[in-house]
Design a protein around this motif. Structure first.
Motif, PDB file in Angstrom:
ATOM      1  N   ALA A 125       0.861  -1.044  -0.014  1.00 41.53           N
ATOM      2  CA  ALA A 125      -0.167  -0.079   0.074  1.00 41.53           C
ATOM      3  C   ALA A 125       0.871   1.171   0.119  1.00 41.53           C
ATOM      4  O   ALA A 125       0.421   2.456  -0.747  1.00 41.53           O
ATOM      5  N   ALA A 126       1.952   1.176   0.629  1.00 43.94           N
ATOM      6  CA  ALA A 126       2.830   2.350   0.791  1.00 43.94           C
ATOM      7  C   ALA A 126       3.883   2.539  -0.350  1.00 43.94           C
ATOM      8  O   ALA A 126       4.874   3.178  -0.438  1.00 43.94           O
ATOM      9  N   SER A 127       3.804   1.518  -1.416  1.00 46.91           N
ATOM     10  CA  SER A 127       4.670   1.322  -2.679  1.00 46.91           C
ATOM     11  C   SER A 127       6.183   1.120  -2.150  1.00 46.91           C
ATOM     12  O   SER A 127       6.908   1.805  -2.852  1.00 46.91           O
ATOM     13  N   GLN A 128       6.099   0.443  -1.128  1.00 45.94           N
ATOM     14  CA  GLN A 128       7.677   0.296  -0.862  1.00 45.94           C
ATOM     15  C   GLN A 128       8.014  -1.128  -1.507  1.00 45.94           C
ATOM     16  O   GLN A 128       7.978  -2.092  -1.220  1.00 45.94           O
ATOM     17  N   ASN A 129       8.259  -0.652  -3.017  1.00 42.54           N
ATOM     18  CA  ASN A 129       8.248  -2.118  -3.782  1.00 42.54           C
ATOM     19  C   ASN A 129       9.500  -2.933  -3.324  1.00 42.54           C
ATOM     20  O   ASN A 129       9.232  -4.308  -3.728  1.00 42.54           O
ATOM     21  N   VAL A 130      10.772  -2.603  -3.117  1.00 42.56           N
ATOM     22  CA  VAL A 130      11.680  -3.426  -3.023  1.00 42.56           C
ATOM     23  C   VAL A 130      11.108  -4.171  -1.627  1.00 42.56           C
ATOM     24  O   VAL A 130      11.383  -5.403  -1.342  1.00 42.56           O
ATOM     25  N   GLY A 131      10.827  -3.288  -0.510  1.00 39.58           N
ATOM     26  CA  GLY A 131      10.266  -3.964   0.758  1.00 39.58           C
ATOM     27  C   GLY A 131       9.348  -5.258   0.609  1.00 39.58           C
ATOM     28  O   GLY A 131       9.386  -6.204   1.025  1.00 39.58           O
ATOM     29  N   LEU A 132       8.371  -4.759  -0.347  1.00 37.16           N
ATOM     30  CA  LEU A 132       7.301  -5.757  -0.790  1.00 37.16           C
ATOM     31  C   LEU A 132       7.944  -6.788  -1.368  1.00 37.16           C
ATOM     32  O   LEU A 132       7.397  -7.812  -0.788  1.00 37.16           O
ATOM     33  N   ALA A 133       8.812  -6.794  -2.218  1.00 41.66           N
ATOM     34  CA  ALA A 133       9.235  -7.962  -3.039  1.00 41.66           C
ATOM     35  C   ALA A 133      10.104  -8.801  -1.985  1.00 41.66           C
ATOM     36  O   ALA A 133       9.640 -10.293  -1.905  1.00 41.66           O
ATOM     37  N   GLN A 134      10.918  -8.241  -0.984  1.00 36.39           N
ATOM     38  CA  GLN A 134      11.627  -9.017  -0.106  1.00 36.39           C
ATOM     39  C   GLN A 134      11.028  -9.783   0.857  1.00 36.39           C
ATOM     40  O   GLN A 134      10.934 -10.650   1.365  1.00 36.39           O
ATOM     41  N   THR A 135       9.661  -9.027   1.536  1.00 32.25           N
ATOM     42  CA  THR A 135       8.621  -9.532   2.474  1.00 32.25           C
ATOM     43  C   THR A 135       7.985 -10.443   1.726  1.00 32.25           C
ATOM     44  O   THR A 135       7.691 -11.757   2.383  1.00 32.25           O
ATOM     45  N   HIS A 136       7.505 -10.353   0.701  1.00 32.49           N
ATOM     46  CA  HIS A 136       6.633 -11.228  -0.072  1.00 32.49           C
ATOM     47  C   HIS A 136       7.401 -12.505  -0.372  1.00 32.49           C
ATOM     48  O   HIS A 136       6.746 -13.693  -0.018  1.00 32.49           O
ATOM     49  N   ALA A 137       8.468 -12.459  -0.542  1.00 24.28           N
ATOM     50  CA  ALA A 137       9.529 -13.631  -0.744  1.00 24.28           C
ATOM     51  C   ALA A 137       9.753 -14.402   0.503  1.00 24.28           C
ATOM     52  O   ALA A 137       9.611 -15.757   0.750  1.00 24.28           O
TER      53      ALA A 137
END
Lengths: 249, 441
Positions: free
Chosen positions: B198-210
């Motif tokens: 939601a916060a568009s933290q895309n690198v953080g999103l990808a890493q957390t999603h992984a």
């Protein structure tokens, strides 16, 4: 001080090479594969009573009903079926137990759209596991954008409806309207046992026992829930870019 | 030795102590009532509910609600004025990837009132389980919410077993605890990923999603199913937890814990991320207690309450269970609690795997209970306190009623959203960890 860039680089490339290569074992848990009778179809009558959802008949295992509860393992079935278990017809889900499913003669329904497909997720009464497996396709391990697949925020921008859950009467009309909102050519994927046959909820009062009664279904993905790899294979079957069409083993 | 700080009473106490307790929940059919008095540190579950005139909050007393039809999950306040209209969001939207609706009263930007509407995806589980053997009913119960399956099954089996006075081997409880902690890590990491998205933290999103995917793979490898379906039931996928497996599991969890630590520190250093969630959807202590909030939501609002510490059953009575709590009450506080609980769960898992040999391993899972009776099962699910009330006769389920953490938290979410702006919605919604599936049942 570490940064996101360093963190990202330190992890290297996580992304699977599927569908170019076969899915690695760690990507698919044991129950991510369809159950097959070890001793052939002849052993099925003895295993029939072990199934709580009636997926096992004397002649076949109906993968569309199987909820992967593993109770049949004691009765001589093992989770060794193909990961790419999605079929374009409901009847072919019964044939998985007796050998490879013949490729359908009809061309893939969305072949005209080429490489890129836009996907829209519709939940019509799921337990949330299928929703999360579909969303997992966006994580770095599967990263479906590399294959030209994108999630959209509106059915108006989508080519494919990914439907999860057993249709409740309350969701039948919203689903129909979402389907109508898709511009043609369009396709529907029934993700998991619930939209195919009702899955674990088959026979519950008031529920619609199959998505096909509401909208036409192009691809059926068995599983409870199907693994992300199985869902990815189903989507790629729509534009003919799945592993089987690429000549993979 | 901890003393139990929650108890079951046959009927609501009249006067005296009862007036000090806040009535927290009464299910549709009024089969039980839950009172919490966090100041005194007690939670009382009574097996007969009070009638509405005996002081149940009207919003929680919905005896006439048909759960299979759309219905409001939180009380609405009347707001009217020039240009104010109701904006329905859902039941189909990609922002909330589940079938549920939000009726937002607004004049365009500010949320004047928000009412979550459930009932779109009721799979009639409460009705369908009636008459089924406990083990078969459990197959439906674990699908109450796929991502909380271990907690639902653990609470259900606990209730069914206590209903029939079945002795549960300690080893079985340890396996349930292990599964629940793994799933707690998955869910908390998933919530952090959703807020990062939601916060568009895309690198953080990808890493957390992984990282979330890696937890699912661990669950798949050690319990045979990525979502633990069937894993806690007799005859489920094999639980390969011999010494070598435990060693491998401990090793993989160690890597995941390190990975999480690095990610969370990077999130805490990201000002844009913290700014976006600080002060978003605040829930005060009074609102949290009065609205019946549970789990990380309650703990983020200054109430240190966790069923794992309050209910002295194996394995938790034998382990060190950290109890993080915050006082901010906003989305940031809820996220900090979740991150702390991920750390706590890794610690609990480490202790469990360390001491596994001393927990009587190798015992067979309990069979289906047979004697008739009624039992309560209560566990701390990833989003909070989960209560099952099960009646069993001759090994078959007679009646089932439950209060899920999602159901408990809608009221404070709706209250916290008042006077927020549209763009706050996803940060607020995701920080609670709601699942419409378990609300509708």
């Amino acid at each position: 001080m570490p940064s996101w860039i360093q963190q990202s680089a330190s992890r290297g490339i996580l992304t699977s090479r599927y569908p170019k290569d076969a899915a690695a074992d760690e990507e698919v848990s044991p129950t991510g594969r369809p159950p097959l009778p070890v001793a052939g179809v002849a052993s099925l009558p003895a295993a029939r009573d072990s199934c709580p959802v009636g997926a096992i008949s004397d002649t076949a295992v109906d993968q569309g009903k199987c909820i992967r509860c593993a109770r049949c393992v004691a009765a001589g079935l093992t989770f060794t079926g193909p990961v790419e278990a999605a079929t374009r017809s409901r009847d072919d889900l019964l044939r998985i137990s007796s050998g490879p499913v013949p490729s359908p003669a009809a061309p893939p329904p969305l072949a005209r759209l080429g490489r890129s497909l836009h996907l829209f997720l519709v939940d019509v009464g799921s337990c949330n596991a299928c929703n999360l497996e579909v969303l997992a396709l966006a994580n770095p391990y599967y990263d479906v954008q590399r294959l030209g697949l994108f999630f959209t925020n509106s059915p108006r921008h989508a080519d494919v409806l990914l439907v999860v859950g057993v249709p409740t009467p309350e969701m039948a009309e919203p689903l129909r309207r979402a389907y109508e909102a898709l511009p043609g050519p369009k396709a529907v994927v029934a993700v998991g046992a619930c939209p195919i046959s009702g899955g674990a909820f088959a026979g519950a009062p008031g529920l619609v026992p199959g998505l096909a009664e509401i909208v036409p279904v192009d691809v059926f993905v068995p599983g409870c829930p199907p693994s992300p790899t199985a869902i990815l294979d189903a989507i790629l079957k729509l534009n003919g870019r799945d592993r089987a069409a690429r000549g993979g083993p | 030795m901890r003393r139990p700080s929650w108890r079951v009473e046959p009927s609501p106490a009249v006067g005296g102590e009862a007036t000090a307790r806040a009535l927290a929940y009464v299910p549709d059919d009024g089969r039980f009532a839950l009172y919490n008095d966090y100041a005194a540190g007690v939670s009382v579950l009574t097996l007969t509910a009070p009638s509405p005139d005996e002081g149940g909050p009207a919003a929680l007393w919905r005896a006439d609600t048909d759960r299979t039809r759309p219905h409001a999950l939180a009380p609405a306040t009347e707001v009217d004025g020039y240009g104010i209209f109701t904006f329905p969001y859902g039941p189909i939207s990609m922002g909330v990837p589940e079938a549920g609706r939000f009726d937002v009263r607004t004049y365009g930007e500010r949320v004047l009132n928000l009412v979550p509407v459930g009932g779109f995806k009721s799979r009639r589980i409460r009705e369908t389980v009636v008459g089924r053997p406990v083990a078969d009913a459990a197959l439906l119960v674990e699908r109450m919410a796929g991502n909380f399956s271990a907690s639902h099954v653990a609470a259900f089996l606990e209730a069914a077993e206590s209903a029939s006075a079945t002795e549960v081997p300690t080893a079985e409880r340890w396996v349930r605890g292990l599964a629940q902690e793994l799933q707690r890590i998955y869910n908390h990491v998933h919530v952090i990923a959703r807020v990062a998205e939601a916060a568009s933290q895309n690198v953080g999103l990808a890493q957390t999603h992984a990282l979330a995917e890696e937890v699912l793979r661990v669950q798949g490898a050690f319990f045979g199913h990525r979502w633990l379906f069937g894993a806690l039931l007799p005859g489920g996928p094999a639980r390969r937890l011999d010494a070598a497996d435990r060693h491998r599991l401990a090793e993989r969890l160690g890597h995941l814990a390190e990975e999480f630590e690095r990610l969370w520190l990077l999130f805490l250093e990201s000002r844009t991320f913290i700014d976006r969630i600080q002060g978003t959807c605040p829930v005060s202590r009074a609102e949290a207690v009065g609205g019946g909030a549970v789990g990380p939501t309650l703990r983020a609002s200054g109430v240190a309450w966790d069923d794992r510490l309050r209910i002295p059953v194996a394995p938790y009575n034998d382990l060190f269970v950290p109890l993080p709590h915050e006082t901010g009450g906003d989305a940031l506080a809820r996220l900090i609690i979740r991150a702390e609980e991920v750390r706590a769960s890794f610690l609990i898992l480490e202790q469990m795997l360390d001491r596994w040999a001393t927990a009587s391993t190798g015992a067979e899972p309990a069979g289906s209970p047979v004697a008739p009776g009624r039992g309560i099962g209560r566990v701390e699910a990833p989003s909070g306190d989960l209560v099952y009330d099960v009646r069993v006769t001759a090994g078959k389920v007679d009646a089932l009623q439950l209060r899920t953490p999602s159901r408990a938290n809608w009221t404070v979410f709706a209250a916290g959203m008042r006077d927020a702006v549209f763009t706050d919605f996803h940060f607020a919604f995701e920080s609670f960890g709601f699942v419409f599936a378990e609300t509708d049942g």
